[in-house]
Write a protein that holds these residues in place. Structure first.
Motif, PDB file in Angstrom:
ATOM      1  N   THR A  58       0.904  -1.185  -0.063  1.00  0.00           N
ATOM      2  CA  THR A  58      -0.121   0.105   0.050  1.00  0.00           C
ATOM      3  C   THR A  58       0.784   1.044  -0.077  1.00  0.00           C
ATOM      4  OG1 THR A  58      -1.694  -1.212   1.397  1.00  0.00           O
ATOM      5  CG2 THR A  58      -1.876   1.078   0.952  1.00  0.00           C
ATOM      6  N   ASN A  91      -1.416  12.775  -5.587  1.00  0.00           N
ATOM      7  CA  ASN A  91      -1.766  11.418  -6.647  1.00  0.00           C
ATOM      8  C   ASN A  91      -0.819  11.472  -7.440  1.00  0.00           C
ATOM      9  OD1 ASN A  91      -2.619  13.641  -8.330  1.00  0.00           O
ATOM     10  ND2 ASN A  91      -4.173  12.338  -9.274  1.00  0.00           N
ATOM     11  N   TYR A  92       0.307  12.222  -7.597  1.00  0.00           N
ATOM     12  CA  TYR A  92       1.284  12.230  -8.461  1.00  0.00           C
ATOM     13  C   TYR A  92       2.674  12.224  -7.753  1.00  0.00           C
ATOM     14  CZ  TYR A  92       1.835  17.169  -7.007  1.00  0.00           C
ATOM     15  OH  TYR A  92       1.604  18.337  -6.111  1.00  0.00           O
ATOM     16  N   ARG A 112      -0.632   6.303  -9.984  1.00  0.00           N
ATOM     17  CA  ARG A 112      -1.527   5.100 -10.254  1.00  0.00           C
ATOM     18  C   ARG A 112      -1.045   4.550 -11.659  1.00  0.00           C
ATOM     19  NH1 ARG A 112      -5.635   4.212  -6.666  1.00  0.00           N
ATOM     20  NH2 ARG A 112      -6.035   6.028  -5.433  1.00  0.00           N
ATOM     21  N   HIS A 113      -0.796   5.473 -12.503  1.00  0.00           N
ATOM     22  CA  HIS A 113      -0.366   5.036 -13.791  1.00  0.00           C
ATOM     23  C   HIS A 113       1.188   4.595 -13.739  1.00  0.00           C
ATOM     24  CE1 HIS A 113      -0.256   5.226 -18.236  1.00  0.00           C
ATOM     25  NE2 HIS A 113       0.902   5.565 -18.201  1.00  0.00           N
ATOM     26  N   SER A 119       0.588   1.093 -12.613  1.00  0.00           N
ATOM     27  CA  SER A 119      -0.491   0.330 -13.026  1.00  0.00           C
ATOM     28  C   SER A 119      -0.185  -1.298 -13.461  1.00  0.00           C
ATOM     29  CB  SER A 119      -1.229   1.327 -14.188  1.00  0.00           C
ATOM     30  OG  SER A 119      -0.054   1.200 -15.177  1.00  0.00           O
ATOM     31  N   THR A 174      -1.331  -1.156  -4.221  1.00  0.00           N
ATOM     32  CA  THR A 174      -2.437  -0.271  -3.888  1.00  0.00           C
ATOM     33  C   THR A 174      -2.076   1.008  -3.731  1.00  0.00           C
ATOM     34  OG1 THR A 174      -4.047  -2.089  -3.257  1.00  0.00           O
ATOM     35  CG2 THR A 174      -4.706   0.080  -2.717  1.00  0.00           C
ATOM     36  N   MET A 175      -2.654   2.259  -4.291  1.00  0.00           N
ATOM     37  CA  MET A 175      -2.349   3.425  -4.043  1.00  0.00           C
ATOM     38  C   MET A 175      -3.378   4.086  -3.304  1.00  0.00           C
ATOM     39  SD  MET A 175      -0.631   6.328  -4.553  1.00  0.00           S
ATOM     40  CE  MET A 175      -1.110   8.225  -3.878  1.00  0.00           C
TER      41      MET A 175
END
Length: 432
Positions: free
Chosen positions: A36, A42-43, A68-69, A72, A78-79
């Motif tokens: 986790t 988010n970046y 997330r990318h 991916s 898990t982010m």
């Protein structure tokens, strides 16, 4: 209690999606663990180029990429976008504003923030540069200063608006000073009718005796000369003793009137040591053992700017390659423990070299015995930074922006957005 991944495999929780945290996650891609990754953004941001966002060379999307990318294709990650608030060592949980996250292994890679050396009251007047928000706010303040100078009729106010003070003569301060000088001397010159942006006064203030103290004296002297040739006033051996909304005061009593001041003089670690109740050094970094685990807590690791290594391992600079090497080592330790194999030995930092850009066709590079300056140093600096960017799109975008800027001297990201947060910063033209 938040547990995004309900499985029986060992749970690895990583706080921070910077260079160190991402490297740990990637290093465990093939390990039988559930990861986790927690970050308040988010970046992932490429911090070495933040100053180019602040000076309108690049846009934020050029140096940042969604976490997330990035991960991916890694099924065991898990982010979670959350703010870390502490650690409960007894319960083995990471505390966040989204709840508690249980862990079997915890990695704290929460980086550093600005240090004002006991003068935190200066922070509102001299903001630093640590994330995208800082960079876009600083870009606003720089550009609005020129807009207000165009609108005002008072010469004293105009001089204050066109005086930019950068405090701190390390790589960030040098790069900012050179970039602001290029904005004023070249990029903005054709755009204004009532002021000449070339009259802007840019000062770089360093408390020590020379710029770039981690570089050899010869490269420091070269940097000093090149900045002065670009129109930057370099003041060394002149510590700042006071800072307010409209001025800074130097030792000896000199007062410099300025509406835009930028702090690049120091950093302090995140609160990781406080969360753990662990021993810290003077900069707030958490003391760790030779394997980067916290003493008495072999399941907790600290990497990057937040870690203070044992003296026998030698000094480790707060730069991206060091954080990535720590991340690789911690990933190897965790993977070995999970797989029942002997863990690798103590962490060993391998210093590749030091780089700093000054401006167009000017940079300094120190790689072992090799020293580069001028165009060769500048080209080498550019290649290295493009290489370490995340994602092919970012590499292409940055390279094309640099090429356009080099050919035209124009900066494509000169948008004034957001709202002023610095009480000493210039306001928008409509507020004059």
């Amino acid at each position: 209690m938040v547990d995004p991944v309900q499985r029986t495999r060992p749970r690895v929780v990583i706080a921070g999606a910077g260079f160190g945290g991402l490297q740990v996650a990637r290093g465990l891609a093939s390990s039988p663990v559930d990861i986790t990754l927690v970050d308040r953004h988010n970046y992932h941001c490429f911090q070495p180029l933040l100053y180019q966002v602040a000076t309108a060379v690049l846009s934020p999307a050029d140096i940042a990429w969604p976490v997330r990318h990035i991960l991916s294709r890694q099924d065991n990650v898990t982010m979670l976008m959350a703010q870390v608030e502490g650690v409960d060592r007894a319960a083995r949980t990471l505390l966040t504003d989204q709840g508690a996250i249980p862990y079997d292994f915890l990695v704290l890679a929460t980086g550093a923030t600005h240090s004002y050396f006991g003068h935190d009251d200066w922070a509102p007047f001299a903001p630093g540069l640590k994330d995208i928000e800082d960079a876009t706010q600083l870009r606003r303040e720089i550009l609005v200063a020129f807009e207000r100078a165009e609108a005002t009729q008072d010469e004293a106010t105009r001089r204050k608006l066109l005086t930019f003070v950068i405090i701190g003569g390390g790589p960030t301060g040098v790069e900012l000073a050179g970039a602001v000088a290029e904005v004023a001397r070249h990029s903005l010159t054709p755009d204004f009718k009532h002021i000449d942006p070339r009259t802007a006064r840019i000062l770089l203030i360093e408390a020590g005796e020379r710029l770039l103290p981690v570089f050899p004296p010869k490269l420091s002297a070269y940097t000093h000369r090149r900045l002065e040739a670009m129109g930057v006033e370099v003041l060394t051996g002149r510590p700042v003793v006071a800072c307010s909304g409209d001025h800074v005061e130097l030792a000896g009593g000199e007062r410099i009137m300025s509406s835009t001041k930028i702090w690049a003089a120091g950093v302090r670690a995140s609160a990781a040591g406080q969360w753990l109740g662990a021993e810290t050094d003077r900069a707030g970094r958490c003391r760790v053992d030779a394997d980067l685990a916290v003493a008495g807590a072999p399941e907790i690791f600290v990497v990057g700017d937040t870690a203070a290594l044992p003296p026998e391992l030698g000094p480790v600079p707060g730069i991206a390659p060091a954080a990535k090497q720590m991340g690789d080592h911690v990933a190897a330790v965790i993977a070995a423990r999970v797989g029942g194999r002997p863990a690798p030995g103590r962490f060993r930092y391998r210093h590749a070299g030091d780089l700093a850009t000054i401006g167009r066709n000017a940079a300094v590079v120190k790689l072992g015995r090799l020293e580069l300056t001028g165009f060769l140093g500048w080209a080498f600096w550019g290649v290295v930074h493009v290489y370490f960017l995340v994602g092919a799109r970012n590499r292409f975008a940055v390279a094309m922006n640099w090429l356009w800027n080099y050919l035209t001297r124009q900066r494509a990201a000169r948008l004034i957005t957001g709202k002023p947060s610095n009480p000493g910063a210039p306001q928008g033209p409509s507020e004059v």
